[in-house]
Design an enzyme around this catalytic site. Structure first.
Site, short mmCIF file in Angstrom:
data_model
loop_
_atom_site.label_atom_id
_atom_site.label_comp_id
_atom_site.label_asym_id
_atom_site.label_seq_id
_atom_site.Cartn_x
_atom_site.Cartn_y
_atom_site.Cartn_z
N GLY A 79 37.36 134.02 -29.58
CA GLY A 79 35.98 134.46 -29.64
C GLY A 79 35.23 133.92 -30.84
N GLY A 80 35.72 132.83 -31.42
CA GLY A 80 35.03 132.21 -32.54
C GLY A 80 34.91 133.09 -33.76
CB SER A 167 39.99 130.27 -29.24
OG SER A 167 38.79 129.65 -29.68
CB SER A 168 39.03 132.60 -33.47
OG SER A 168 38.91 133.61 -32.50
CD GLU A 269 40.84 123.57 -24.90
OE1 GLU A 269 40.20 124.10 -25.84
OE2 GLU A 269 41.93 124.00 -24.50
CG HIS A 299 38.10 126.85 -25.47
ND1 HIS A 299 39.09 126.43 -26.32
CD2 HIS A 299 37.67 128.05 -25.95
CE1 HIS A 299 39.23 127.31 -27.30
NE2 HIS A 299 38.39 128.30 -27.08
#
Length: 327
Positions: A79-80, A167-168, A269, A299
């Site tokens: 979620g960045g 991701s994050s 990605e 992604h």
């Protein structure tokens, strides 16, 4: 007077807005494209693991495990650094699939989000989640299991722990690998045996070829940059060590005893080149790292589609990684 009113300086898809006076709007009215899957093969429950910040984690375990005690996989959502929760349906479904497909106990912690809580808050919270696991292990080993969660009693092999993230969350997994690599006995008697990074969210000031390529359905370069501006410490660039593991000010990893690392990334990605570079650099440092690329995938190929054919392939890779590093 109107010109002095606060104005929007960052807008993430309308759900998160940062204003010129520092105030923040965060919407909880998010329309998810999927709903939580009801899978009777997996039980789950929520636990408070950090009273200071009211942070919860979600536990998952198979209803019919194939062994008396199972490995434990701690999974950090993506979620960045700005969005996400273990209760969001696609992250929940992903963890259900991990528990059932790998026959493991999954621990999925939340962490404080930016920009209300900029980095390193998320990494600090992740470390606290690992300490929670250690406290469970110590408590359940005592006579009477004082303070331990009975739900885990007898279900978890704390000698076979793995830390994963998407991701994050993959970024977080890297930083935990470095932290535990420099302090290898810190989590005793919990034994972390490996780290799994799915499309890790790394950055840098210099653009990569894949970042300059066509944007994805879910991600664009503009959105990636916005996530970094909202999550980094004020005044820091994308070459900060929290974003760029091999930036100009990042610590050398040559002498760090890293446990085995598995990296998985989609071939289409924006983050692909950074994942490739991460694998290449660690191999040059003689670290134990594996890299798998899924052709044509974007992604979220695993977390958003955990029951797809490609996710099944990824699960097989994860099974082999866990089995290989469990002895």
């Amino acid at each position: 007077m109107g010109s002095l009113d606060p104005h929007i300086v960052e807008d993430c898809m309308g759900y998160l807005k940062l204003y010129s006076d520092g105030s923040i709007f965060r919407s909880n009215d998010i329309k998810f494209k999927v709903s939580a899957i009801e899978d009777e093969s997996v039980l789950f429950k929520d636990c408070l693991f950090d009273k200071r910040f009211n942070l919860y984690l979600r536990l998952y375990k198979p209803t019919k495990p194939r062994a008396k005690k199972l490995p434990v996989v701690m999974f950090f959502h993506g979620g960045g650094f700005c969005f996400g929760s273990c209760s969001w349906p696609h992250f929940h479904n992903c963890c259900v699939r991990l528990a059932s497909g790998l026959d493991v106990v999954v621990v999925a912690p939340d962490y404080r989000l930016a920009p209300e809580h900029r980095l390193p808050a998320a990494v600090e919270d992740a470390m606290e989640a690992v300490r929670w696991l250690q406290r469970q292990c110590l408590s359940l080993s005592k006579e009477g299991h004082d303070g331990g969660d009975a739900w885990l009693d007898g279900a978890v092999d704390f000698d076979r722990a793995f830390i994963a993230g998407d991701s994050s969350g993959g970024n977080i997994a890297h930083h935990l690998a470095v932290r535990l690599g420099t302090r290898p006995r810190e989590m005793d008697p919990v034994r972390v045996r490996g780290f799994i990074l799915v499309a890790p969210f790394f950055g840098g000031e210099a653009r990569t070829k894949s970042e300059e390529g066509p944007q994805e359905e879910m991600l664009s370069l503009d959105l990636l940059d916005r996530f970094w501006r909202l999550s980094m410490p004020i005044g820091e660039s994308r070459d900060h060590p929290l974003a760029n593991p091999f930036g100009p000010n990042s610590p050398s990893l040559g002498e760090v005893k890293l446990d085995p690392i598995l990296v998985m990334v989609g071939g289409s990605e924006l983050l692909k080149d950074r994942a490739q570079d991460y694998e290449r650099r660690l191999k040059e440092l003689k670290k134990n790292i594996q890299y798998f690329e899924f052709e044509g995938r974007e992604h979220g190929f695993f977390t958003h589609h955990p029951y797809s054919e490609v996710a099944e392939h990824a699960l097989q890779i994860l099974k082999e990684f866990i089995l290989k590093n469990s002895t």
